[in-house]
Design a protein around this motif. Structure first.
Motif, mmCIF file in Angstrom:
data_model
loop_
_atom_site.group_PDB
_atom_site.id
_atom_site.type_symbol
_atom_site.label_atom_id
_atom_site.label_comp_id
_atom_site.label_asym_id
_atom_site.label_seq_id
_atom_site.Cartn_x
_atom_site.Cartn_y
_atom_site.Cartn_z
ATOM 1 N N PRO A 19 0.829 -1.270 -0.146
ATOM 2 C CA PRO A 19 -0.137 0.106 -0.079
ATOM 3 C C PRO A 19 0.843 1.392 -0.140
ATOM 4 N N VAL A 20 2.141 1.352 0.569
ATOM 5 C CA VAL A 20 2.820 2.404 0.849
ATOM 6 C C VAL A 20 3.332 2.795 -0.783
ATOM 7 N N THR A 21 3.776 1.554 -1.504
ATOM 8 C CA THR A 21 4.339 2.019 -2.561
ATOM 9 C C THR A 21 3.257 2.362 -3.524
ATOM 10 N N VAL A 22 2.233 1.957 -3.527
ATOM 11 C CA VAL A 22 1.159 2.298 -4.299
ATOM 12 C C VAL A 22 0.583 3.843 -4.065
ATOM 13 N N ALA A 23 0.125 3.898 -2.938
ATOM 14 C CA ALA A 23 -0.220 5.278 -2.457
ATOM 15 C C ALA A 23 0.670 6.365 -2.534
ATOM 16 N N ALA A 24 2.107 6.141 -2.371
ATOM 17 C CA ALA A 24 3.158 7.296 -2.654
ATOM 18 C C ALA A 24 3.332 7.398 -4.218
ATOM 19 N N SER A 25 3.212 6.411 -4.962
ATOM 20 C CA SER A 25 3.154 6.524 -6.394
ATOM 21 C C SER A 25 1.999 7.309 -6.970
ATOM 22 N N MET A 26 0.864 7.383 -6.286
ATOM 23 C CA MET A 26 -0.494 8.025 -6.758
ATOM 24 C C MET A 26 -0.188 9.478 -6.168
ATOM 25 N N PHE A 27 0.512 9.715 -5.182
ATOM 26 C CA PHE A 27 0.429 11.002 -4.526
ATOM 27 C C PHE A 27 0.823 12.216 -5.485
ATOM 28 N N PRO A 28 1.951 11.977 -6.170
ATOM 29 C CA PRO A 28 2.677 13.111 -6.971
ATOM 30 C C PRO A 28 1.623 13.447 -8.228
ATOM 31 N N PRO A 29 1.176 12.543 -8.862
ATOM 32 C CA PRO A 29 0.100 13.047 -9.969
ATOM 33 C C PRO A 29 -1.075 13.787 -9.315
ATOM 34 N N THR A 30 -1.620 13.194 -8.230
ATOM 35 C CA THR A 30 -2.870 13.696 -7.472
ATOM 36 C C THR A 30 -2.533 15.186 -6.919
ATOM 37 N N GLY A 31 -1.099 15.260 -6.517
ATOM 38 C CA GLY A 31 -0.553 16.680 -6.346
ATOM 39 C C GLY A 31 -0.553 17.650 -7.364
ATOM 40 N N ARG A 32 -0.388 17.271 -8.465
ATOM 41 C CA ARG A 32 -0.249 18.060 -9.647
ATOM 42 C C ARG A 32 -1.671 18.426 -9.954
ATOM 43 N N GLN A 33 -2.529 17.488 -9.755
ATOM 44 C CA GLN A 33 -3.958 17.739 -10.300
ATOM 45 C C GLN A 33 -4.455 18.932 -9.051
#
Length: 149
Positions: A19-33
Motif C-alpha cells: 500500500p505504501v508503494t502504491v499510495a506514494a506513487s499516486m500522490f505526485p500526480p494527484t498533487g499536480r491535479q
C-alpha cells in the motif's frame, strides 16, 4: 516456527509495503491535479487519504524487518551477504520514506506547492520503490544460498 515467521514476514511485506508503494506513487500526480485545480476538494481529499495511507502503513511496515530478522536468525543466515545487502537497502528505503517522501507529501498538503515539488517527490518515491524491488529480488533469489538458481 521458522515457517510461521517467514509467512508473517512475507504477509507483512505484502500488506504493509504494497500500500505504501502504491499510495506514494499516486500522490505526485494527484498533487499536480490539486495544484492545477486548487478548488477541487475531491482531489484534495484523495491527496490527504494517500498521505494517511503512507504514514499508517509505514508504521505497520516496521514489522517487516522485525519478522525478517527473526526468520533469518532461525535460518542461520544473518551473516550471508545477500541478507546484509537486503538489510542495508531496507534501512535506505525506510530513510528515503521517512526523510524525503513523507515530509514532502506533508509540504505539498500544507501548501502552496509547485509542480517541481511533485516532480521531486515522484523521484524520491521512485527511489523508495526501486529499493524495495531490489530487496524483494534478493529475498527471492538469495545469491549464494543453496536455494538460489
Amino acid at each position: 516456527m521458522t515457517k510461521i515467521l517467514l509467512i508473517v514476514h512475507v504477509l507483512a511485506a505484502i500488506i504493509a509495503v504494497g500500500p505504501v508503494t502504491v499510495a506514494a506513487s499516486m500522490f505526485p500526480p494527484t498533487g499536480r491535479q490539486v495544484i492545477a485545480s486548487p478548488e477541487d476538494e475531491r482531489a484534495r481529499a484523495v491527496l490527504k487519504n494517500l498521505h494517511g495511507v503512507c504514514r499508517a502503513y509505514a508504521l505497520v511496515g516496521v514489522t517487516v524487518p522485525v519478522f525478517g530478522l527473526a526468520t533469518a536468525m532461525q535460518l542461520g543466515v544473518l551473516g550471508d551477504a545477500w541478507l546484509i545487502v537486503s538489510i542495508v537497502l531496507t534501512a535506505a528505503a525506510a530513510a528515503v520514506l521517512a526523510a524525503l517522501v513523507l515530509p514532502r507529501q506533508s509540504a505539498v498538503l500544507e501548501g502552496p506547492a509547485v509542480i517541481a515539488d511533485t516532480k521531486r517527490l515522484a523521484m524520491y518515491t521512485g527511489i523508495f520503490n526501486l529499493l524495495w524491488a531490489v530487496v524483494t529480488a534478493l529475498m527471492i533469489v538469495r545469491p549464494g544460498s543453496t536455494t538460489s538458481v
